[in-house]
Design a protein around this motif. Sequence first.
Motif, mmCIF file in Angstrom:
data_model
loop_
_atom_site.group_PDB
_atom_site.id
_atom_site.type_symbol
_atom_site.label_atom_id
_atom_site.label_comp_id
_atom_site.label_asym_id
_atom_site.label_seq_id
_atom_site.Cartn_x
_atom_site.Cartn_y
_atom_site.Cartn_z
ATOM 1 N N LYS A 46 0.828 -1.210 0.000
ATOM 2 C CA LYS A 46 0.000 0.000 0.000
ATOM 3 C C LYS A 46 0.856 1.252 0.000
ATOM 4 O O LYS A 46 0.570 2.228 -0.669
ATOM 5 C CB LYS A 46 -0.937 -0.012 1.195
ATOM 6 N N THR A 47 1.948 1.215 0.757
ATOM 7 C CA THR A 47 2.844 2.377 0.806
ATOM 8 C C THR A 47 3.489 2.620 -0.548
ATOM 9 O O THR A 47 3.564 3.735 -1.037
ATOM 10 C CB THR A 47 3.939 2.164 1.860
ATOM 11 N N VAL A 48 3.923 1.562 -1.183
ATOM 12 C CA VAL A 48 4.543 1.674 -2.502
ATOM 13 C C VAL A 48 3.536 2.216 -3.500
ATOM 14 O O VAL A 48 3.855 3.059 -4.338
ATOM 15 C CB VAL A 48 5.074 0.307 -2.971
ATOM 16 N N THR A 49 2.275 1.810 -3.427
ATOM 17 C CA THR A 49 1.231 2.268 -4.337
ATOM 18 C C THR A 49 1.047 3.762 -4.237
ATOM 19 O O THR A 49 0.935 4.463 -5.235
ATOM 20 C CB THR A 49 -0.086 1.544 -4.032
ATOM 21 N N VAL A 50 1.043 4.283 -3.042
ATOM 22 C CA VAL A 50 0.893 5.721 -2.855
ATOM 23 C C VAL A 50 2.021 6.461 -3.542
ATOM 24 O O VAL A 50 1.840 7.459 -4.217
ATOM 25 C CB VAL A 50 0.851 6.075 -1.346
ATOM 26 N N LYS A 51 3.229 5.973 -3.449
ATOM 27 C CA LYS A 51 4.370 6.600 -4.095
ATOM 28 C C LYS A 51 4.223 6.535 -5.601
ATOM 29 O O LYS A 51 4.519 7.486 -6.305
ATOM 30 C CB LYS A 51 5.660 5.912 -3.657
ATOM 31 N N GLU A 52 3.744 5.433 -6.137
ATOM 32 C CA GLU A 52 3.598 5.289 -7.581
ATOM 33 C C GLU A 52 2.549 6.250 -8.124
ATOM 34 O O GLU A 52 2.677 6.783 -9.203
ATOM 35 C CB GLU A 52 3.223 3.850 -7.935
ATOM 36 N N VAL A 53 1.472 6.485 -7.361
ATOM 37 C CA VAL A 53 0.446 7.437 -7.790
ATOM 38 C C VAL A 53 1.052 8.813 -7.953
ATOM 39 O O VAL A 53 0.791 9.540 -8.904
ATOM 40 C CB VAL A 53 -0.720 7.476 -6.780
ATOM 41 N N ALA A 54 1.922 9.179 -7.033
ATOM 42 C CA ALA A 54 2.535 10.500 -7.070
ATOM 43 C C ALA A 54 3.495 10.658 -8.233
ATOM 44 O O ALA A 54 3.750 11.752 -8.689
ATOM 45 C CB ALA A 54 3.265 10.764 -5.761
ATOM 46 N N VAL A 55 4.051 9.550 -8.732
ATOM 47 C CA VAL A 55 5.035 9.610 -9.803
ATOM 48 C C VAL A 55 4.395 10.034 -11.127
ATOM 49 O O VAL A 55 5.041 10.626 -11.980
ATOM 50 C CB VAL A 55 5.730 8.241 -9.957
ATOM 51 N N ASN A 86 -1.617 16.954 -4.558
ATOM 52 C CA ASN A 86 -1.390 15.561 -4.153
ATOM 53 C C ASN A 86 0.050 15.142 -4.456
ATOM 54 O O ASN A 86 0.706 14.476 -3.640
ATOM 55 C CB ASN A 86 -2.350 14.633 -4.881
ATOM 56 N N LEU A 87 0.548 15.538 -5.616
ATOM 57 C CA LEU A 87 1.914 15.213 -5.985
ATOM 58 C C LEU A 87 2.905 15.916 -5.055
ATOM 59 O O LEU A 87 3.912 15.341 -4.639
ATOM 60 C CB LEU A 87 2.152 15.617 -7.441
ATOM 61 N N ALA A 88 2.596 17.164 -4.697
ATOM 62 C CA ALA A 88 3.471 17.926 -3.799
ATOM 63 C C ALA A 88 3.563 17.262 -2.416
ATOM 64 O O ALA A 88 4.645 17.185 -1.819
ATOM 65 C CB ALA A 88 2.957 19.358 -3.668
ATOM 66 N N GLU A 89 2.452 16.748 -1.901
ATOM 67 C CA GLU A 89 2.448 16.081 -0.598
ATOM 68 C C GLU A 89 3.302 14.821 -0.632
ATOM 69 O O GLU A 89 4.054 14.516 0.307
ATOM 70 C CB GLU A 89 1.005 15.743 -0.195
ATOM 71 N N ALA A 108 6.734 14.160 1.487
ATOM 72 C CA ALA A 108 6.797 13.011 2.384
ATOM 73 C C ALA A 108 8.006 12.136 2.082
ATOM 74 O O ALA A 108 8.549 11.480 2.987
ATOM 75 C CB ALA A 108 5.517 12.195 2.265
ATOM 76 N N ASN A 109 8.454 12.115 0.833
ATOM 77 C CA ASN A 109 9.562 11.253 0.441
ATOM 78 C C ASN A 109 10.837 12.026 0.115
ATOM 79 O O ASN A 109 11.785 11.455 -0.426
ATOM 80 C CB ASN A 109 9.144 10.411 -0.773
ATOM 81 N N ASP A 110 10.816 13.347 0.420
ATOM 82 C CA ASP A 110 11.988 14.198 0.208
ATOM 83 C C ASP A 110 12.474 14.106 -1.237
ATOM 84 O O ASP A 110 13.664 13.905 -1.503
ATOM 85 C CB ASP A 110 13.115 13.836 1.179
ATOM 86 N N LYS A 111 11.550 14.246 -2.167
ATOM 87 C CA LYS A 111 11.872 14.144 -3.587
ATOM 88 C C LYS A 111 11.915 15.527 -4.247
ATOM 89 O O LYS A 111 11.297 16.489 -3.781
ATOM 90 C CB LYS A 111 10.826 13.280 -4.317
ATOM 91 N N THR A 112 12.604 15.607 -5.365
ATOM 92 C CA THR A 112 12.660 16.832 -6.169
ATOM 93 C C THR A 112 11.539 16.804 -7.215
ATOM 94 O O THR A 112 11.257 15.763 -7.811
ATOM 95 C CB THR A 112 14.019 16.957 -6.880
ATOM 96 N N ILE A 113 10.924 17.970 -7.414
ATOM 97 C CA ILE A 113 9.849 18.090 -8.414
ATOM 98 C C ILE A 113 10.378 18.837 -9.625
ATOM 99 O O ILE A 113 11.046 19.870 -9.505
ATOM 100 C CB ILE A 113 8.641 18.843 -7.821
ATOM 101 N N VAL A 114 10.058 18.341 -10.825
ATOM 102 C CA VAL A 114 10.444 18.994 -12.073
ATOM 103 C C VAL A 114 9.193 19.592 -12.719
ATOM 104 O O VAL A 114 8.215 18.874 -12.979
ATOM 105 C CB VAL A 114 11.114 18.004 -13.051
ATOM 106 N N VAL A 118 4.050 18.601 -14.252
ATOM 107 C CA VAL A 118 4.678 18.489 -12.929
ATOM 108 C C VAL A 118 4.905 16.998 -12.632
ATOM 109 O O VAL A 118 3.956 16.207 -12.728
ATOM 110 C CB VAL A 118 3.777 19.109 -11.835
ATOM 111 N N GLU A 119 6.139 16.640 -12.311
ATOM 112 C CA GLU A 119 6.430 15.242 -12.004
ATOM 113 C C GLU A 119 7.557 15.138 -10.973
ATOM 114 O O GLU A 119 8.359 16.067 -10.819
ATOM 115 C CB GLU A 119 6.806 14.486 -13.272
ATOM 116 N N ILE A 120 7.558 14.019 -10.298
ATOM 117 C CA ILE A 120 8.618 13.765 -9.287
ATOM 118 C C ILE A 120 9.842 13.192 -9.984
ATOM 119 O O ILE A 120 9.733 12.269 -10.789
ATOM 120 C CB ILE A 120 8.104 12.817 -8.195
ATOM 121 N N LYS A 121 10.982 13.737 -9.665
ATOM 122 C CA LYS A 121 12.229 13.314 -10.313
ATOM 123 C C LYS A 121 12.707 11.997 -9.710
ATOM 124 O O LYS A 121 12.666 11.808 -8.510
ATOM 125 C CB LYS A 121 13.294 14.389 -10.106
#
Length: 378
Positions: free
Chosen positions: A266-275, A300-303, A307-313, A375-378
């Motif tokens: 479930k945790t991995v799924t949430v991350k994939e949605v944000a990608v 939603n992508l920003a959150e 949460a995962n300390d990722k860079t946004i492009v 907008v996407e997560i790097k």
Amino acid sequence: MKKILMVLAFASVSVAGMAQDEPTQKFSVATNSFWSNWFVQANLVGTSFYNDGESYRGLLKDYRTNLGASVAIGKWFTPGLGLRTKVNGIWGRTVISEDAETNANKYWTANEQVLFNLSNMFCGYNPDRIWNFIPYFGGSVSRNMSYDQYAMGLNFGILNTFKVSRKLAVNLDLAFGGHETDFDGAHFTRDGKRWNLEQKDRTVSVEVGLTYNLGKGTFDKVPDVDAIKALMQSEIDGLNDQLRAAGEENDRLNNIIKNHKCPEAKTVTVKEVAVAPVSVFFNIGKSKVASKKDLVNVKNLAEAAKANDKTIVVTGYADAKTGSAAFNQKLSEKRANTVKAELVKMGVDASKIEVVAKGGVKILKPASYDRRATVEIK
């Protein structure tokens, strides 16, 4: 008098020759209310009389010519069709002899005329056109006040208007008219009986004056219904494409969940949605977000990124079909920075946002879909 008429005629030819028409784009117009498109006119008139028993040659001779005046009121019902009521006269010289004093009389003529603006009919309606070419014809009632005689008549001519402003125009009117035989009031006695001279009077006139448009003097362009329908259909197609993409993404995530054996699925799924990249759309030539609804998915992508300390492009685009390459490059950069500013408002650290400007592109159809930022997560 001869010199005055010659000057008027020469001026008319000169002005008509200098008049330049504007390029015109044809389009349909809406019919205005009854109180719209009225005009009034006032003119100085040079008139020359002759009858059907003589030659029309020598029209500028003083014994048959005189100056007068005319006033008119009219209305354009369409850009090409109008009506005009005109009264002209005051002084004239019906041709009874070759003596100016003998021929002199006072008269008026009331005309009702149908106007045809051929410039609008054949070249398309253009409120900014400099020269309008307007033939007309009509009927008339005349009264010779010197002889207390009435007569019916017909007339036709060419009205030329030269635009000064939306309200004012200079007009040049070249007219021909004919009257019944009793207009000139001339009678002869033969064998003790009075009888009318059976000769119909004709008039040739040159009028120079002003036209003033009352109230609304233009016609409105009819909305292009087909273009509006096409735009609405384009927007509907865009929404359908977004729904289709969302459904495909949902199926992909469901497959990940179904096939993933990890306890933290479930945790991995949430991350994939944000990608999944998110698009934010803009209107043509603008860098302001067209719809705030687009920012819901961005949030939603920003959150997820925070949460995962990722860079946004953030990548900005413009459609290549409109604007120059330099303009589109700056526009795409502005669009990307607009979305970056929204992300900062959502709590994303500015150092975690990368901005890319792609300029004008041809990626999606229709071209309006290229007016966006992704907008996407790097």
